[in-house]
Design an enzyme around this catalytic site. Structure first.
Site, PDB file in Angstrom:
ATOM      1  N   GLY A 103      41.764  37.183  49.606  1.00  0.00           N
ATOM      2  CA  GLY A 103      41.457  36.168  50.612  1.00  0.00           C
ATOM      3  C   GLY A 103      42.459  35.040  50.597  1.00  0.00           C
ATOM      4  O   GLY A 103      43.355  34.972  49.746  1.00  0.00           O
ATOM      5  N   THR A 105      42.179  31.880  49.880  1.00  0.00           N
ATOM      6  CA  THR A 105      42.152  30.985  48.725  1.00  0.00           C
ATOM      7  C   THR A 105      42.606  31.717  47.470  1.00  0.00           C
ATOM      8  O   THR A 105      43.409  31.198  46.679  1.00  0.00           O
ATOM      9  CB  THR A 105      40.744  30.401  48.522  1.00  0.00           C
ATOM     10  N   GLY A 160      37.494  34.170  45.826  1.00  0.00           N
ATOM     11  CA  GLY A 160      36.853  33.250  46.748  1.00  0.00           C
ATOM     12  C   GLY A 160      35.458  33.725  47.114  1.00  0.00           C
ATOM     13  O   GLY A 160      34.937  34.703  46.571  1.00  0.00           O
ATOM     14  N   LYS A 172      29.976  37.451  49.855  1.00  0.00           N
ATOM     15  CA  LYS A 172      31.381  37.804  49.852  1.00  0.00           C
ATOM     16  C   LYS A 172      31.582  39.044  50.710  1.00  0.00           C
ATOM     17  O   LYS A 172      30.644  39.744  51.027  1.00  0.00           O
ATOM     18  CB  LYS A 172      31.869  38.080  48.417  1.00  0.00           C
ATOM     19  N   GLU A 181      35.885  44.160  44.906  1.00  0.00           N
ATOM     20  CA  GLU A 181      35.663  42.861  44.286  1.00  0.00           C
ATOM     21  C   GLU A 181      34.496  42.922  43.305  1.00  0.00           C
ATOM     22  O   GLU A 181      34.597  42.450  42.170  1.00  0.00           O
ATOM     23  CB  GLU A 181      35.399  41.810  45.372  1.00  0.00           C
TER      24      GLU A 181
END
Length: 313
Positions: A103, A105, A160, A172, A181
């Site tokens: 992502g 960030t 993130g 998420k 993730e």
């Protein structure tokens, strides 16, 4: 409630506040902070103070954690860079196995790992990426990569989130990488979440749809089954179209994840009553691969806000 006396930090304590390099093509819309803007920030570094605040609303209450309050407001991308770099500086040490998130960030956390490896400040670390695009970014920075097949235990994972509730439960998967993730982050001793203040909420659901990764086989049946679960009552299931890395319809073809699956985004008008129960019911549905509810996994959340950065754990 209590207050802490203010204090100042010289700018050298924030070496990550440097003009970022050109952002890779996978983030074409990301604005790059100018060196001139950061020079202004440097001139006002003495305005950093530490504060403790108590407010009734969680979206404001995050400031109750230790925060660095800045006189000069930064752009969203500058804040993302600060919080991404801080997560690496505070939690990644030489010799570790590190999970790299996905992502806009998490991009900066990956960038920071690459910088510290190149400078020699980090040594003997290996990393596990959570998406193809994170893998490509890491490779471009010469970050050593491994997989869960050879390294099932991680020291830390940094990523993130699309929403964070008062109990540090997360939504998420807005970028479509939710399965990888979760597979990586459940294996980490510490899971550090990096967000901007807009991701804080009093209840998951209304602010960002909950993604559910499902098998292509009989996907419409699976969509109806998930929407009919008691814990999902009132949700509107929407099949993701176009790019799997965005929950905004940007194409005519069904979006396909890195794993060859589809994503259904569950839209809610009111906050989810029991995120843990919902996570359990969705996961137990045949045809579901996994979902974007991350409950009970978070070690700490580093938050970038208009007034600076704060930490909640």
């Amino acid at each position: 409630p209590h207050r802490r006396s203010g204090w100042s930090l010289p700018f050298r304590h924030f070496p990550f506040l440097q003009p970022p390099p050109a952002i890779h093509s996978q983030y074409p819309n990301m604005r790059v902070a100018s060196a001139a803007c950061l020079a202004v920030l440097a001139s006002t570094a003495s305005a950093f103070t530490t504060t403790t605040v108590t407010t009734p609303n969680f979206a404001r209450r995050y400031a109750a954690a230790t925060s660095l309050k800045m006189a000069e407001k930064l752009s969203q991308d500058e804040l993302k860079k600060m919080v991404g770099y801080k997560s690496v500086d505070d939690y990644v040490k030489s010799g570790m196995v590190v999970g790299l998130g996905t992502g806009s960030t998490a991009y900066f956390a990956v960038e920071r790992v690459g910088q510290l490896l190149k400078s020699g400040d980090l040594k003997d670390i290996v990393c596990i990426p959570t998406s193809v695009r994170t893998k490509e970014q890491a490779e471009s920075l010469d970050i050593p990569l491994v997989t869960l097949d050879t390294h099932s235990k991680l020291d830390v994972a940094i990523d993130g989130a699309d929403e964070v509730d008062p109990d540090l439960n997360l939504v998420k998967g807005g970028g479509g990488a939710l399965l990888r993730e979760k597979m990586v982050e459940v294996c980490a001793d510490k899971f550090i979440v990096i967000v901007d203040e807009s991701k804080l909420c009093d209840g998951l659901g209304p602010g960002f749809p909950v993604p559910v990764e499902i098998t292509p086989f009989c996907h419409e049946h699976t969509m109806r089954t998930v929407a009919g679960l008691p814990s999902c009552s009132g949700c509107k299931p929407v099949l993701r179209m176009g790019s799997s890395s965005s929950n905004v319809n940007d194409g005519d073809e069904i979006a396909v994840t890195d794993n060859g699956n589809y994503i259904v985004d569950l839209h809610f008008e009111v906050p989810i009553k029991d995120a843990v129960k919902m996570a359990e019911e969705i996961k137990n549905t045949v045809g579901v691969v996994d979902h974007g509810l991350f409950c009970g996994l978070t070690t700490a959340v580093i938050i970038a806000g208009s007034d600076g950065i704060s930490v909640k754990d």
